[in-house]
Design a protein around this motif. Structure first.
Motif, short mmCIF file in Angstrom:
data_model
loop_
_atom_site.label_atom_id
_atom_site.label_comp_id
_atom_site.label_asym_id
_atom_site.label_seq_id
_atom_site.Cartn_x
_atom_site.Cartn_y
_atom_site.Cartn_z
N GLN A 133 -23.94 -26.64 8.59
CA GLN A 133 -23.52 -25.78 7.49
C GLN A 133 -22.22 -25.03 7.78
N LYS A 202 -33.49 -30.27 6.62
CA LYS A 202 -32.75 -29.55 7.64
C LYS A 202 -33.72 -29.09 8.72
N ASP A 214 -24.27 -34.69 5.55
CA ASP A 214 -24.68 -33.70 4.56
C ASP A 214 -24.99 -32.37 5.22
N ASN A 215 -25.66 -32.40 6.36
CA ASN A 215 -26.08 -31.18 7.03
C ASN A 215 -24.90 -30.34 7.50
N LEU A 219 -23.56 -24.39 2.19
CA LEU A 219 -24.24 -24.45 0.90
C LEU A 219 -23.26 -24.46 -0.28
N SER A 220 -22.08 -23.91 -0.06
CA SER A 220 -21.04 -23.93 -1.11
C SER A 220 -19.99 -24.99 -0.82
N PRO A 382 -26.62 -34.17 -2.66
CA PRO A 382 -26.97 -33.32 -3.80
C PRO A 382 -26.64 -31.84 -3.61
N ASP A 383 -26.43 -31.40 -2.35
CA ASP A 383 -26.10 -30.00 -2.11
C ASP A 383 -24.60 -29.75 -2.02
N THR A 385 -20.80 -30.15 -3.86
CA THR A 385 -20.12 -30.36 -5.14
C THR A 385 -18.86 -31.19 -4.91
N ASP A 439 -21.78 -32.44 -9.53
CA ASP A 439 -22.85 -31.88 -8.73
C ASP A 439 -24.14 -32.59 -9.12
N ALA A 440 -25.28 -32.12 -8.61
CA ALA A 440 -26.55 -32.80 -8.88
C ALA A 440 -26.84 -32.88 -10.38
#
Length: 455
Positions: A133, A202, A214-215, A219-220, A382-383, A385, A439-440
């Motif tokens: 992250q 995670k 992805d990890n 989060l933004s 999916p997390d 954008t 985004d998702a």
């Protein structure tokens, strides 16, 4: 100790050795992000706070006469106090022993083949190894098309599930699979935090390449493809050739949207609805498309030194056949074109003038977006954008003005927003540049339009 965050920027190889535009645009993005992070640093939930240090990492693909490039560069900015980034690029060559950033393979490969020493795989590996992250953004400033961003201009073979040796560019069909286009048996490690998350979530455990990638994103976190989506690469036989090869044609969605909304329609008709941004018309609204007119226009572009010097020189009749039967992403395996132009029962005819409903046009455009690099990234992450060019759009830029969808192609971007509900609003930019926000929720909406059309 400062909270470390990372922004990865990739500038593609320009058309000639003296052109430094993409690298300059990478620095413009650094300056813009520093301004935004300074502005928001005290807001609740801001990705960068007063205790944050952001490391901007630049993968510069251009070559140079002095052999310094391509290379990896870095710039560190502390947000302990509000200060702007320097007006001129303050990159330093990155050669930090033991770092998770993959610079050594680029340095070594440059000795044998500087034009292809830097690959998008080097970028993917670096992000996969980053602390969990910690990645705020991946921005790729380069030429691009539906298949993905162009770092050094290599080819790929259709239908493969893994990347071919020497292929350095982004590939929609393979880059966001579980193995990210590489041998799934090859693992990266050790992990920076020592606790790689498991597949699908995670936390500690072994994961696939795409989940590791992805990890790494905050989060933004965002991925930005700053280039065009106005050309299609198709695998077919070019004039004078005896075997199929990768050929370049104008974007078919661009031609369809141009026909639908640049043709004179009745006052208050579909074009008026689009331009005013009001309620969209019924999906059953029929629109006549003179595709023969578009083939004539593309034929003219082939001889325009400012527009289509790389277009494959198909004649107008052959162009119609190529567009109607095209798989717009040459590494993909499905074709929204055939379903749209020659649906079951049509008999496979190459009609120059066709009538299609607004719903059909929406389904077709959504289907082409689903073959694109930006959509593939958004679907797999999916997390995260993703901001990417809508079908039929092209980007413009200069050394002092960041890449943006050029005014003449904003109509295509607005059309895609109208039919799918996909926003073009970007809160992490000082100005709006009209890339589609994927985004998702957008992924779900696009898939629904492609499957069901519009009421």
């Amino acid at each position: 100790m400062a909270d470390l965050k990372f922004v990865f920027l990739v500038s593609g190889q320009p058309r000639n050795i003296s052109d430094n535009t993409f690298a300059n645009l990478a620095w413009l993005r650094v300056r813009e992000l520093v301004t935004i992070f300074n502005r928001d640093r005290k807001k609740t939930g801001a990705p960068v706070g007063a205790g944050t240090e952001v490391h901007f990492v630049h993968f510069c693909c251009r070559t140079s006469a002095d052999k310094k490039f391509p290379r990896v560069e870095a710039y560190k900015h502390s947000f302990a106090a509000v200060r702007a980034a320097p007006a001129r690029a303050a990159w330093k060559a990155f050669e930090e022993a033991g770092s998770f950033i993959e610079w050594q393979p680029i340095r070594d490969a440059k000795k044998a083949d500087p034009d292809h020493a830097l690959s998008i795989v080097n970028v993917y590996h670096s992000i996969r190894r980053a602390p969990a992250q910690s990645v705020l953004e991946l921005s790729i400033l380069s030429h691009a098309f539906v298949e993905g961003p162009v770092l050094t201009g290599t080819d790929a073979i259709a239908g493969l599930t893994t990347r071919t040796p020497g292929d350095t560019d982004g590939r929609a069909a393979i880059d966001f699979t579980d193995s990210m286009g590489e041998d799934p048996k090859v693992e990266l490690g050790p992990y920076v935090d020592g606790k790689p998350p498991p597949s699908g979530g995670k936390g500690p455990g072994k994961i696939t390449a795409i989940r590791q990638f992805d990890n790494a994103f905050a989060l933004s976190g965002t991925i930005r493809v700053w280039g065009c989506n106005i050309q299609d690469i198709v695998f077919t036989t070019a004039p004078g050739d005896s075997a199929p090869s990768r050929c370049l044609i104008l974007s078919t969605p661009r031609q369809v949207i141009e026909e639908a909304f640049k043709r004179p329609l009745t006052k208050g008709g579909l074009r008026g609805v689009l331009l005013r941004g009001v309620k969209r018309p019924a999906g059953s609204t029929m629109i006549r498309l003179d595709m023969g007119n578009q083939m004539h226009f593309e034929r003219q572009l082939q001889s325009d030194p400012h527009a289509g010097p790389a277009f494959t020189p198909f004649g107008e009749t052959r162009l119609l056949d190529v567009h109607y039967n095209a798989i717009p992403n040459a590494t993909a395996t499905t074709s929204p074109n055939i379903e749209f132009f020659m649906p079951a029962g049509m008999g496979g005819t190459l009609d120059k003038v066709i009538d299609r409903s607004f719903s059909d046009i929406a389904k077709f455009t959504a289907g082409v977006m689903m073959t694109s690099y930006g959509f593939a990234a958004a679907k797999a992450l999916p997390d995260v954008t993703v901001f990417a060019p809508a079908p039929g759009t092209s980007a413009d830029a200069s050394d002092t003005v960041q890449m943006h969808i050029e005014p003449a192609r904003v109509t295509e971007a607005r059309f895609f927003e109208l039919v799918t509900g996909t926003s073009r609003q970007d809160t992490r930019s000082l100005v709006q540049r009209h890339y589609s926000k994927l985004d998702a929720a957008a992924v779900t909406a696009i898939e629904n339009v492609q499957k069901n059309g519009l009421p």
